[in-house]
Design a protein around this motif. Sequence first.
Motif, PDB file in Angstrom:
ATOM      1  N   ARG A  66       0.820  -1.206   0.000  1.00 53.81           N
ATOM      2  CA  ARG A  66       0.000   0.000   0.000  1.00 53.81           C
ATOM      3  C   ARG A  66       0.860   1.266   0.000  1.00 53.81           C
ATOM      4  O   ARG A  66       0.468   2.292  -0.551  1.00 53.81           O
ATOM      5  CB  ARG A  66      -0.962  -0.033   1.176  1.00 53.81           C
ATOM      6  CG  ARG A  66      -2.011  -1.138   0.999  1.00 53.81           C
ATOM      7  CD  ARG A  66      -2.799  -1.406   2.249  1.00 53.81           C
ATOM      8  NE  ARG A  66      -3.754  -0.344   2.535  1.00 53.81           N
ATOM      9  CZ  ARG A  66      -4.589  -0.373   3.569  1.00 53.81           C
ATOM     10  NH1 ARG A  66      -4.563  -1.412   4.398  1.00 53.81           N
ATOM     11  NH2 ARG A  66      -5.431   0.615   3.785  1.00 53.81           N
ATOM     12  N   GLU A  69       1.694   1.982  -3.435  1.00 57.40           N
ATOM     13  CA  GLU A  69       0.543   2.497  -4.172  1.00 57.40           C
ATOM     14  C   GLU A  69       0.197   3.928  -3.778  1.00 57.40           C
ATOM     15  O   GLU A  69      -0.789   4.496  -4.261  1.00 57.40           O
ATOM     16  CB  GLU A  69      -0.665   1.582  -3.935  1.00 57.40           C
ATOM     17  CG  GLU A  69      -0.472   0.171  -4.490  1.00 57.40           C
ATOM     18  CD  GLU A  69      -1.556  -0.789  -4.032  1.00 57.40           C
ATOM     19  OE1 GLU A  69      -2.409  -0.375  -3.216  1.00 57.40           O
ATOM     20  OE2 GLU A  69      -1.546  -1.951  -4.481  1.00 57.40           O
ATOM     21  N   ALA A  71      -0.369   5.089  -0.528  1.00 56.40           N
ATOM     22  CA  ALA A  71      -1.222   5.231   0.657  1.00 56.40           C
ATOM     23  C   ALA A  71      -0.446   5.846   1.814  1.00 56.40           C
ATOM     24  O   ALA A  71       0.768   6.020   1.746  1.00 56.40           O
ATOM     25  CB  ALA A  71      -1.776   3.870   1.053  1.00 56.40           C
ATOM     26  N   PHE A  72      -1.161   6.181   2.865  1.00 55.23           N
ATOM     27  CA  PHE A  72      -0.594   6.668   4.124  1.00 55.23           C
ATOM     28  C   PHE A  72       0.200   7.965   3.952  1.00 55.23           C
ATOM     29  O   PHE A  72       1.292   8.127   4.492  1.00 55.23           O
ATOM     30  CB  PHE A  72       0.297   5.598   4.775  1.00 55.23           C
ATOM     31  CG  PHE A  72      -0.356   4.264   4.911  1.00 55.23           C
ATOM     32  CD1 PHE A  72      -1.529   4.120   5.631  1.00 55.23           C
ATOM     33  CD2 PHE A  72       0.177   3.142   4.287  1.00 55.23           C
ATOM     34  CE1 PHE A  72      -2.150   2.879   5.753  1.00 55.23           C
ATOM     35  CE2 PHE A  72      -0.435   1.902   4.399  1.00 55.23           C
ATOM     36  CZ  PHE A  72      -1.600   1.771   5.131  1.00 55.23           C
ATOM     37  N   GLU A  73      -0.360   8.907   3.188  1.00 51.58           N
ATOM     38  CA  GLU A  73       0.291  10.201   3.012  1.00 51.58           C
ATOM     39  C   GLU A  73      -0.111  11.194   4.098  1.00 51.58           C
ATOM     40  O   GLU A  73       0.477  12.269   4.211  1.00 51.58           O
ATOM     41  CB  GLU A  73      -0.039  10.773   1.634  1.00 51.58           C
ATOM     42  CG  GLU A  73       0.632  10.017   0.491  1.00 51.58           C
ATOM     43  CD  GLU A  73       2.153  10.041   0.589  1.00 51.58           C
ATOM     44  OE1 GLU A  73       2.727  11.125   0.774  1.00 51.58           O
ATOM     45  OE2 GLU A  73       2.772   8.960   0.503  1.00 51.58           O
ATOM     46  N   CYS A  74      -1.122  10.861   4.895  1.00 54.44           N
ATOM     47  CA  CYS A  74      -1.510  11.724   6.019  1.00 54.44           C
ATOM     48  C   CYS A  74      -0.436  11.656   7.104  1.00 54.44           C
ATOM     49  O   CYS A  74       0.300  10.671   7.199  1.00 54.44           O
ATOM     50  CB  CYS A  74      -2.843  11.282   6.600  1.00 54.44           C
ATOM     51  SG  CYS A  74      -4.233  11.446   5.464  1.00 54.44           S
ATOM     52  N   THR A  77      -2.117   7.826  10.771  1.00 55.30           N
ATOM     53  CA  THR A  77      -3.241   6.956  10.454  1.00 55.30           C
ATOM     54  C   THR A  77      -3.265   5.842  11.490  1.00 55.30           C
ATOM     55  O   THR A  77      -2.211   5.358  11.897  1.00 55.30           O
ATOM     56  CB  THR A  77      -3.095   6.316   9.056  1.00 55.30           C
ATOM     57  OG1 THR A  77      -2.888   7.342   8.086  1.00 55.30           O
ATOM     58  CG2 THR A  77      -4.329   5.507   8.690  1.00 55.30           C
ATOM     59  N   ARG A  88     -10.049   0.116   6.537  1.00 51.65           N
ATOM     60  CA  ARG A  88      -8.678   0.543   6.265  1.00 51.65           C
ATOM     61  C   ARG A  88      -7.675  -0.578   6.496  1.00 51.65           C
ATOM     62  O   ARG A  88      -6.529  -0.504   6.060  1.00 51.65           O
ATOM     63  CB  ARG A  88      -8.322   1.745   7.145  1.00 51.65           C
ATOM     64  CG  ARG A  88      -9.117   2.996   6.805  1.00 51.65           C
ATOM     65  CD  ARG A  88      -8.851   4.090   7.810  1.00 51.65           C
ATOM     66  NE  ARG A  88      -9.237   3.686   9.153  1.00 51.65           N
ATOM     67  CZ  ARG A  88      -9.079   4.444  10.245  1.00 51.65           C
ATOM     68  NH1 ARG A  88      -8.534   5.637  10.132  1.00 51.65           N
ATOM     69  NH2 ARG A  88      -9.466   4.002  11.425  1.00 51.65           N
TER      70      ARG A  88
END
Length: 329
Positions: A66, A69, A71-74, A77, A88
Amino acid sequence: MQQLDRQVIERALAWCQQGSPLWLCTVLATFGSSPREPGSWMAVNAAGQSVGSLSGGCVEEDFLQRVKEGAFECPVTIIRYGDPDDPRGGKVTLPCGGILEVLIERLPVTSETEAHLTTLLATLDGQQPLVRHVELPSGRFGFTEDASLGPRVYREQVQGESERIYLRVAPTRRLIIAGISAITAPCAAFAVTLGFEVIVCDPDATACAHLDVPGAVIKVQLPSQYIASGACHAATAVVALTHDPRIDDLAMMEAVRTPAFYIGVMGSQRTSTARAERLIRSGGLTQAQVGRLHMPIGLALGSKTPAEIALAIMADIVRVQHGKALDEL
């Protein structure tokens, strides 16, 4: 804190210094069976390299895929792997059937991140124990001083919808075993398995040469001298196992002057009472200092064999480290 956790922070700091953003993953809680305890870390960089672990492999594979891909740009999380009610968590099912709650932080390449990771590494290497705190949803992090014992992870609500997660960070757990006896080898072996850094001290060179415990450091030295050299930090346990007052008493006299979280000495209740009187009368210790000693040592499991006694000792050390009272067991 275990040696693997130190490797995670060391590698994360190196990645940051090399200009690579990274994700720091922390186990917050486990429900059911889980191979990793709360507070355990895994770090991943932008190239997909990883160090540490969260589970037996299934969670790591899903997370790495992920990240590739995008994901987890915040900044932060929280995911509950294995929980069908948390979309999620993907479709990962833990082999043990449990649930793993994980905090995922995206740490940018900044001087603040580097300073934060440097402080973490210094703490793991033996400086002042700290509590790391992370605010949700902002991802702001920091430290507070706290040498108390208790759970590695705890949480509280702050200012409306915000939440703060607290993560206790302490030096790698260390066990100093004063003296070699029949209990020493199984006690050292249990401690190594539990992730402790183990040091065995005895002035008898022959006894030291015959003690073979993979992962333990053997020192031909009076335990009291080694303890007095500054070998104890707040994540250190000291146990005396010989029944020889020349080794045990001297070790206790030095250990109570250190920040060690557990200090114990083997012996019967009668022997322990006599030792307490002797340490006050001849050793010059105060009643408060003697009160720090766990004697008789270990949980009262009815242990008879060396391995059973070693198990009782290590179980009591783990109990104290996690802040559990005897009546909570």
